[in-house]
Structure formats: C-alpha cells, structure tokens
Design an enzyme around this catalytic site. Structure first.
Site, PDB file in Angstrom:
ATOM      1  N   CYS A   1      22.051  -7.786 -14.046  1.00 32.73           N
ATOM      2  CA  CYS A   1      22.851  -8.712 -14.635  1.00 32.73           C
ATOM      3  C   CYS A   1      22.953  -8.201 -16.092  1.00 32.73           C
ATOM      4  O   CYS A   1      22.050  -7.671 -16.813  1.00 32.73           O
ATOM      5  CB  CYS A   1      21.959 -10.028 -14.686  1.00 32.73           C
TER       6      CYS A   1
ATOM      7  N   LYS B   1      -8.812   3.492  13.207  1.00 36.83           N
ATOM      8  CA  LYS B   1      -7.671   1.991  12.633  1.00 36.83           C
ATOM      9  C   LYS B   1      -6.764   1.709  13.926  1.00 36.83           C
ATOM     10  O   LYS B   1      -6.358   2.346  14.714  1.00 36.83           O
ATOM     11  CB  LYS B   1      -6.982   2.493  11.591  1.00 36.83           C
TER      12      LYS B   1
ATOM     13  N   CYS C   1      25.834 -12.255 -11.636  1.00 38.64           N
ATOM     14  CA  CYS C   1      24.468 -12.810 -11.758  1.00 38.64           C
ATOM     15  C   CYS C   1      24.417 -14.170 -11.123  1.00 38.64           C
ATOM     16  O   CYS C   1      25.170 -14.884 -11.666  1.00 38.64           O
ATOM     17  CB  CYS C   1      23.928 -12.432 -13.048  1.00 38.64           C
TER      18      CYS C   1
ATOM     19  N   GLU D   1     -18.265   0.270  16.927  1.00 32.94           N
ATOM     20  CA  GLU D   1     -18.630  -1.105  16.539  1.00 32.94           C
ATOM     21  C   GLU D   1     -17.346  -1.470  15.836  1.00 32.94           C
ATOM     22  O   GLU D   1     -16.735  -0.617  15.200  1.00 32.94           O
ATOM     23  CB  GLU D   1     -19.624  -1.407  15.629  1.00 32.94           C
TER      24      GLU D   1
ATOM     25  N   TYR E   1     -24.545  -3.458   9.200  1.00 30.96           N
ATOM     26  CA  TYR E   1     -24.226  -2.262   9.846  1.00 30.96           C
ATOM     27  C   TYR E   1     -24.773  -1.168   9.363  1.00 30.96           C
ATOM     28  O   TYR E   1     -24.596  -0.087   9.928  1.00 30.96           O
ATOM     29  CB  TYR E   1     -22.840  -2.471  10.218  1.00 30.96           C
TER      30      TYR E   1
ATOM     31  N   ASP F   1       0.849  -1.122  -0.143  1.00 31.51           N
ATOM     32  CA  ASP F   1      -0.137   0.001   0.201  1.00 31.51           C
ATOM     33  C   ASP F   1       0.864   1.166  -0.128  1.00 31.51           C
ATOM     34  O   ASP F   1       0.475   2.046  -0.736  1.00 31.51           O
ATOM     35  CB  ASP F   1      -0.820   0.013   1.162  1.00 31.51           C
ATOM     36  N   ALA F   2       1.922   1.174   0.734  1.00 34.47           N
ATOM     37  CA  ALA F   2       2.685   2.391   1.104  1.00 34.47           C
ATOM     38  C   ALA F   2       3.482   2.653  -0.327  1.00 34.47           C
ATOM     39  O   ALA F   2       3.557   4.077  -0.622  1.00 34.47           O
ATOM     40  CB  ALA F   2       3.848   2.066   2.144  1.00 34.47           C
TER      41      ALA F   2
ATOM     42  N   LYS G   1     -14.629  -2.488  13.044  1.00 36.90           N
ATOM     43  CA  LYS G   1     -14.567  -2.451  11.455  1.00 36.90           C
ATOM     44  C   LYS G   1     -14.256  -3.648  10.942  1.00 36.90           C
ATOM     45  O   LYS G   1     -13.084  -4.080  11.229  1.00 36.90           O
ATOM     46  CB  LYS G   1     -13.593  -1.179  10.922  1.00 36.90           C
TER      47      LYS G   1
ATOM     48  N   ASP H   1     -12.944  -6.403   8.299  1.00 36.32           N
ATOM     49  CA  ASP H   1     -11.903  -6.304   6.950  1.00 36.32           C
ATOM     50  C   ASP H   1     -12.431  -7.510   6.347  1.00 36.32           C
ATOM     51  O   ASP H   1     -12.049  -8.467   5.955  1.00 36.32           O
ATOM     52  CB  ASP H   1     -10.668  -6.768   7.512  1.00 36.32           C
TER      53      ASP H   1
ATOM     54  N   CYS I   1      21.282 -15.080 -20.148  1.00 38.86           N
ATOM     55  CA  CYS I   1      20.925 -15.269 -18.776  1.00 38.86           C
ATOM     56  C   CYS I   1      19.411 -16.056 -18.652  1.00 38.86           C
ATOM     57  O   CYS I   1      18.421 -15.463 -19.071  1.00 38.86           O
ATOM     58  CB  CYS I   1      20.951 -13.863 -17.969  1.00 38.86           C
TER      59      CYS I   1
ATOM     60  N   CYS J   1      23.548 -16.590 -14.201  1.00 39.21           N
ATOM     61  CA  CYS J   1      24.237 -16.989 -15.352  1.00 39.21           C
ATOM     62  C   CYS J   1      25.825 -16.574 -15.285  1.00 39.21           C
ATOM     63  O   CYS J   1      26.506 -16.879 -16.027  1.00 39.21           O
ATOM     64  CB  CYS J   1      23.841 -16.100 -16.502  1.00 39.21           C
TER      65      CYS J   1
ATOM     66  N   LEU K   1     -15.086   5.767   4.714  1.00 38.93           N
ATOM     67  CA  LEU K   1     -15.038   6.376   5.865  1.00 38.93           C
ATOM     68  C   LEU K   1     -13.804   7.168   6.070  1.00 38.93           C
ATOM     69  O   LEU K   1     -12.691   6.893   5.587  1.00 38.93           O
ATOM     70  CB  LEU K   1     -15.019   5.407   7.140  1.00 38.93           C
TER      71      LEU K   1
ATOM     72  N   ARG L   1     -19.926  -3.154  -3.648  1.00 46.55           N
ATOM     73  CA  ARG L   1     -19.642  -1.706  -3.570  1.00 46.55           C
ATOM     74  C   ARG L   1     -19.252  -1.240  -4.788  1.00 46.55           C
ATOM     75  O   ARG L   1     -19.607   0.090  -5.382  1.00 46.55           O
ATOM     76  CB  ARG L   1     -18.930  -1.485  -2.515  1.00 46.55           C
TER      77      ARG L   1
ATOM     78  N   TYR M   1       2.580   1.929  -3.450  1.00 42.60           N
ATOM     79  CA  TYR M   1       1.403   2.355  -4.278  1.00 42.60           C
ATOM     80  C   TYR M   1       1.046   3.809  -4.027  1.00 42.60           C
ATOM     81  O   TYR M   1       0.906   4.730  -4.997  1.00 42.60           O
ATOM     82  CB  TYR M   1       0.141   1.578  -4.067  1.00 42.60           C
ATOM     83  N   ASP M   2       0.728   4.166  -2.657  1.00 52.40           N
ATOM     84  CA  ASP M   2       0.171   5.565  -2.285  1.00 52.40           C
ATOM     85  C   ASP M   2       1.332   6.350  -2.930  1.00 52.40           C
ATOM     86  O   ASP M   2       0.910   7.530  -3.407  1.00 52.40           O
ATOM     87  CB  ASP M   2       0.352   5.764  -0.961  1.00 52.40           C
TER      88      ASP M   2
ATOM     89  N   GLU N   1     -21.063  -6.028   5.831  1.00 54.42           N
ATOM     90  CA  GLU N   1     -19.796  -6.578   5.483  1.00 54.42           C
ATOM     91  C   GLU N   1     -19.922  -8.340   5.150  1.00 54.42           C
ATOM     92  O   GLU N   1     -20.176  -8.800   5.962  1.00 54.42           O
ATOM     93  CB  GLU N   1     -18.785  -6.298   6.429  1.00 54.42           C
TER      94      GLU N   1
ATOM     95  N   LYS O   1     -20.017   6.215  14.915  1.00 59.46           N
ATOM     96  CA  LYS O   1     -21.194   6.969  13.996  1.00 59.46           C
ATOM     97  C   LYS O   1     -22.009   7.689  14.853  1.00 59.46           C
ATOM     98  O   LYS O   1     -22.413   7.434  16.059  1.00 59.46           O
ATOM     99  CB  LYS O   1     -21.893   6.049  13.264  1.00 59.46           C
TER     100      LYS O   1
END
Ligand code: IVH
Length: 698
Positions: free
Chosen positions: A458, A327, A434, A127, A239, A44-45, A129, A131, A464, A437, A94, A150, A47-48, A187, A303
């Site tokens: 390489c 979280k 390498c 309540e 929920y 994720d990190a 969350k 996953d 190779c 090879c 959320l 969704r 990607y972000d 969920e 909520k």
C-alpha cells in the site's frame, strides 16, 4: 522477502553485512518468540531456510561474522528469571531418520563400528518419541533435590518447585537399589484432554488462546508461581538418565524398567528388538496407535540396548551415535478455502490469508493459513517456477486444499485437490488498491535484481489506518520505545477512539484524560458484558474495578513521560523505517550521534536520490537497501510532519563518545588497523571525524 532470493555471491561486503544484520534481527526475534514466549511466529521450514542463508553468508564473508553470531548459539538458552543449572552430563538431542532406509543405515553404521566383534549381537529398544519438553531430575539418596529444563543442553533452568507439582514425578524414589546419585530424565507433556479442558476454562474467562499442548506445557513449566503449574496437570514419562553414581542396570531396557519400580511412569510401548525389521515393525504399530494415545508423539526412538556398547559407540557433536529418532511424516488434512482476506502490515505489505473450514491437524484446529503473496496464490515462485506440483496451480476460494503441520505450529498448504475444484471457482484477483485505505498498492522493482518484489504494498503510508496502527504498535514495543502498560491492545483502543493517530499523540495523551478514561471504561464494559454472556453470571463490584484501573492511568502517563528522552538507537528503530532493525539503528546512532544529524543526512540524501553516495558516507553495515529506505522515509513530506511533531515531545539522547582532551592521541592522525572489537571501521572513522578537524582517520 525479496532479498532472501538474491545470490550471496553477488553481494558486496557492505551489502553482505546489511543482509547478515537483517537476518540476525529476524532470526533473533523468531528465537525469542519460540523459546521465551512459547509463541512461534515462523514456520520451521522458513526459519531453517533463513538460518541456512545466514550461515552461508558467514561462510562467504568470514570477516563479517558477528561476535554475537547466532550460529554458535543454541536456541532455547535459558531466559532470565530462573536460576541456572549446569547439567552434570549434557542433555543431548537425537539424530533423525525419516525413511526406512535411514533406519537400515543406522543399523549398518553400528554393524561396521563393531565389525571386529564377530559374534556380537547388538540389541535395541524402541519407544515413542514424546512431543513435550525434556527435564532432568536429580535424586540424592533417593530424594528429589533438583529439577531442571534442558536449556541449551549444557545449562538449563532450575524449575524444581514446578516439577514437584507433577504427580508422575516421585519426591522420593520407591523400592531400593537406586544409585546414590542419579539424574533421571524424561519428557514433560500435556495430554489432549488436559489441553482441551484448559482451553475451555480460558475461553470462559475471556483469556488468551493456547496454541498446542507442547507450547502450553512449556509455558506451564516456566511459571513463577508453582501453583499455576500444579493447576495444569502435566505428565511425565521417564526414558533416560544423565549422571549416575552407578549404572542403574546393564541395559537400557532394564534401566527404564527399574525407573518404573522406583515410582516413575514409563512408556508402555517400549520394546526390545534385534533387527531393523523388528524396529520398523514396531514403528508401524506405534503409528497406528498414535491417534488414540491421548498425547502427542512425533516419532519412535531407537537406542542401543547394552550400555557397554552405548559407551563404546559414543557421541558426535551433541548427539549419541547409538540412538536415532525415526520421525513420523508431517500430519496432513484436507479442508476448504472459504475466503481470502488481505491484511495490511506496518510497512504496507498486503498479506493474503486463507480462511479455512476449521480442520484438526495433529491436534490443533487450523482455521487460517498464510498465502504469503500474490505469486504464491498464482502458484509460481519468484523465478517463475511452479511451487505446487509440476505446473503452476493457483489457489481459489472454494478449493479443497491439503494442509500440513510438520513438527511446527504454523500450518501450510501442500497442494490443491484439483478434482474437487468447484466449476464456478474463479482465479483470485489480488487487489491493486489497499483494502483498508484505498490507496494504490504496487509491486516495487528491486534495483539490484531488476525483478519485481513478490509483495504488493500500500502506498498510503500514514494515511492508511492499518499501517498507522501497526507503526504505533511497533513504536511502543519492547525493542523500540518500550512504554510500559501501552501494549498493542491499548494502542488499538486509543487509535480507534481517535485519541492517538501518530506517535506524537501518545505524549499528549494525558491532556485528554477524560476521553482516555471514557475509552477505557467503554472497553471494560464491553468485556464484562462478554464475560457475563459467556458464563451466565452477573457482575459484582464493577465500580471498585474501575477505580483501580483509573489509578493505573496515572502509572501509564508516568511511564510515557519516563520515555521522553530515549536512547537514540531505540528512537531510530522505533520510527519503523523499512530495513532498519535494532542493529542497523544502533549503527546509525553511533555514526551520526544525534537525531538532528540523522535527519540532516537523511534529507540531504533524499534530495540527491539519483546519486546518494555523493552525500551518504560509506559506513560498514549500511548498504544500498538501507540507504534506499532512508531516502523513501526522509523524502516523504508526511513523515516530516510526523517526525517534527514527535520531536517537540521527545528528545532522543545524543549518542556520546567520550575522549579526554588531554588524551595522548589528541591532535594526531588516527589509523585503525586490524579488527576492531566493538565498532565497525566505518563507525570508528565517523566517530574520529566527529571529534574535530585535528582528527583525521584513514
Ligand atoms: S532419549 C541420549 N527418548 O527428544 C538420548 N528422547 O531429539 C536422549 N524425546 O531432548 C534422549 N521422547 O526431549 C529420548 N523416548 C525418548 C524421547 C526423547 C522424546 C525428546 C527429548 C530430547 C529430544 C531429542
């Protein structure tokens, strides 16, 4: 990726476009892996970070924003196959809180919003969350009529048949007093027990591995055959709700209790609270129970309780103001590095992987973790700054390391426990040859920054085997030549059997039919033996299975033949030239029209490598990085041979532009003004120029 480090301000426009295209390809691929195949490939990190860079580029170069920009796209858009469902009320996400202070801020925002209402008591619910994946269930007169995913929040997929197989979802609402129409939301998730059972069954059948409960639940819901979904024993907690012809109750809490009366399962951990302190106390309580719940949760949702206040407080883009997800911190676990292996990728990058003593982190057993590159192992980033802690700390075989999985699937090392470092542990020596090879493995100097590339590569290219096999896999892959029935597995088999060494060999495979047959038969034998050993059962009717598969061989050969005249852009992409993704390949195809012209320009540019711009035309979307990659590729004689052999088998279709000879513009000078919709200016110019000497473009 070294180019990720370069300052955006230093880009020229064509460079920025090349970078934007590159990021587009990488992010698009990651999206597809995550959302369409439920098999995340990127942390994720990471990607972000790439997404932020992509957006920063768009902001710095607004005119380069692509019509298919990823910024406007909500990942997880529906895939083909299921009918689309427009949600009557959008399915929101959320806002997130990570600290107690974030929770206090949330409450304070509410207090300020309702300031004028002096005696107002805002109540809240809290309540877990869960996953999993949210689903929306539409009931008309108490009867389940439609169930949807969704999707992007506005449009999801119709998976009614699959959702009906979930025992927690009533087909008819129990009790009474339900609104005439209501979309009940909640969920879908898979319990750890079910996940383990499924994994055990899959292992016995020699089938693929499942990554984690959430992705498996997602895959289970996307089945074409509802019987498969039914066999997965998914669960559902209700929920929330979307459209409702009348309010189910005046408060959130009572509404969800109603859901229970109507036959839904609701979280036993939902409470009502009236202060930040109470909410946080409940968060701590749920945190202590987290590991014994039997399913994954990743936080606690708060909520506003009164629906009247929810409506008044309202929404910001895609999120209710009146709710927040608090979280849990990422789960961590300590384990030992047993070894460091080097894998060699398609373009020769030496990728180090730490082999770990298996450890469970957030419900997933982790055995490997990427070590990225040489500098990462040494503990310094490309600027020379330490990446773990205050001073550079390296990673050694024998070290105890703390692993983290933060809401994503790909684990990472957060720190090395130096106190536990064995006295005999020595710094890791990154290989300079390498491991596959034996060719020298070098770090390139980046011409733009003058810095060394963080990756060691390489130099063996096609001699190779590791690179050759990765290139072949790429060649046949979906976005490239897309040869049906010839996936990575068969490529490995044919390569290792010596039947396919370069792409051209694929097209002569049918001349070696007996050998191909033998290789397939041997693999089947080996697999059957494995299965037998695993299950203790003996085989029946092996012959029949074999015969069926040899019929498949004709299909495979037919599929290969069907690809002898590929589109030019696919073919260029399939060559696996560095930095040439699908988008850049398409630009090259449109600019040069035929493979012969691509090769001619490529070789000529390689011959003038000291001043490539004297030869290579200026084309929007083709920056120096791409030109350098073309020089490397076409300047390499071995690639020449491979390409020549391939072109005796395969004839890429020229990229055609049709302009009628009687067209009004024939014989005139063409001037492009304003912005062009489908082409870049450079491409349009090249196209016009190809149409003959009477066409001049400015
Ligand atoms: S309420 C208008 N409650 O979290 C509020 N969502 O980040 C809509 N989720 O897409 C969501 N447990 O998939 C809500 N108890 C819970 C939840 C929950 C899990 C998921 C849901 C949603 C995502 C939002």
């Amino acid at each position: 990726m070294s180019s990720n480090d370069r300052e955006i301000e230093s880009f020229s426009e064509p460079e920025a476009r090349a970078e934007l295209d590159r990021l587009h390809d990488v992010l698009d691929k990651a999206d597809r892996a995550y959302f369409e195949r439920d098999a995340p490939e990127m942390a994720d990190a990471e990607y972000d970070a790439l997404k932020r860079r992509y957006q920063a580029l768009e902001i710095a170069f607004p005119e380069l924003r692509r019509p298919d920009s990823l910024s406007g796209r909500v990942a997880g858009a529906p895939v083909e196959g299921f009918a689309k469902v427009r949600h009557a009320v959008p399915m929101l996400s959320l806002a997130k809180a990570y600290t107690d202070q974030d929770v206090l801020d949330f409450i304070e925002r509410g207090r300020r919003f309702f300031e004028r209402d002096k005696d107002l008591e805002i109540a809240f619910t809290a309540e877990p969350k869960i996953d999993g994946l949210s689903a929306s269930l539409r009931y008309e007169n108490g009867v389940l009529v439609q169930g949807a995913t969704r999707g992007d929040g506005t449009v999801g997929e119709d998976i009614t048949a699959n959702l009906r197989t979930i025992a927690d979802i009533p087909h008819r609402l129990a009790g009474s007093g339900w609104p005439e129409t209501i979309e009940v939301r909640g969920e879908v998730y898979m319990s750890f027990a079910e996940f383990e059972a499924l994994k055990a069954r899959a292992a016995a059948d020699g089938k693929k591995e499942y990554v984690n409960p959430r992705n498996t639940a997602a895959g289970s819901l996307r089945q074409k055959d509802a019987a498969v979904t039914a066999s997965r024993n998914l669960n559902f907690f209700a929920y929330a709700w979307g459209f409702a012809s009348s309010d189910p109750a005046p408060t959130q809490y009572e509404a969800v209790r109603k859901f229970a009366e109507w036959g839904f399962r609701i979280s036993p951990l939902m409470v009502r609270a009236s202060s930040a302190e109470e909410l946080i106390a409940h968060y701590r309580l749920i945190e202590t129970q987290r590991s014994s719940l039997g399913y994954d949760i990743d936080g606690v949702v708060y909520k506003v309780d009164q629906l009247e206040l929810q409506r008044r407080w309202g929404f910001v883009t895609g999120e209710p103001r009146w709710a927040v997800a608090h979280k849990f911190p990422a789960e961590q676990a300590a384990t030992v590095v047993r070894g460091i292996d080097i894998q060699v990728g398609r373009t020769g990058t030496l990728a180090p992987v730490a082999r770990l003593a298996p450890v469970s982190v957030g419900g997933v057993v982790v055995e490997n973790v990427t070590l990225h590159n040489e500098d990462y192992i040494r503990g310094i980033d490309s600027t020379g700054a330490p990446i773990r802690g205050e001073v550079p700390i390296d990673i050694r075989v024998g070290d105890t390391v703390v692993i983290q999985r933060a809401g994503d699937v790909i684990p990472q090392i957060v720190r090395v426990v130096l106190e536990k470092r064995p006295s005999e542990a020595v710094p890791y020596e990154f290989p300079h040859v390498c491991p596959v090879c034996g060719s020298p493995a070098t770090r390139e100097l980046n011409a733009n920054t003058g810095k060394e590339d963080s990756r060691r590569r390489c130099t063996g290219e096609l001699i190779c085997p590791a690179q050759a096999i990765e290139r072949l896999r790429h060649f046949v892959s979906r976005g490239a030549m897309d040869i049906e029935g010839l996936g990575a597995e068969n490529i490995d088999l044919f390569f290792n059997a010596g039947l396919v060494r370069t792409a051209a060999d694929i097209f002569t495979l049918k001349d070696r039919r007996p050998e191909v047959q033998r290789a397939l038969a041997e693999r089947r034998e080996a697999q059957a033996r494995q299965r037998e050993a695993a299950s203790g059962k003996t085989r029946k009717n092996v012959r029949g299975v074999e015969d069926r598969n040899f019929e498949g061989l004709d299909k495979l050969f037919a599929a290969i033949d069907a690809r002898r005249e590929p589109e030019l852009d696919r073919f260029i992409f399939a060559l696996g030239i560095r930095h040439i993704g699908e988008t850049t390949a398409a630009v090259l195809a449109r600019t040069f029209s035929t493979i012969e012209e691509v090769i001619r320009v490529g070789k000529e540019t390689a011959a003038h490598a000291d001043d490539p711009h004297a030869v290579f035309p200026s084309v929007d979307g083709i920056g120096d990085t791409v030109i350098e990659a073309l020089i490397d590729f076409f300047g390499n004689e071995r690639n020449d041979e491979v390409l020549d052999a391939l072109l005796t088998q395969v004839h890429p279709r020229p990229y055609v532009v049709t302009v009628s000879a009687t067209s009004e513009v024939a014989g005139k000078t063409v001037v492009f003004t304003g912005s062009l919709e489908k082409l870049t200016r450079g491409e349009a110019k090249a196209m016009a120029e190809r149409l003959g000497p009477r066409w001049r473009a400015r």
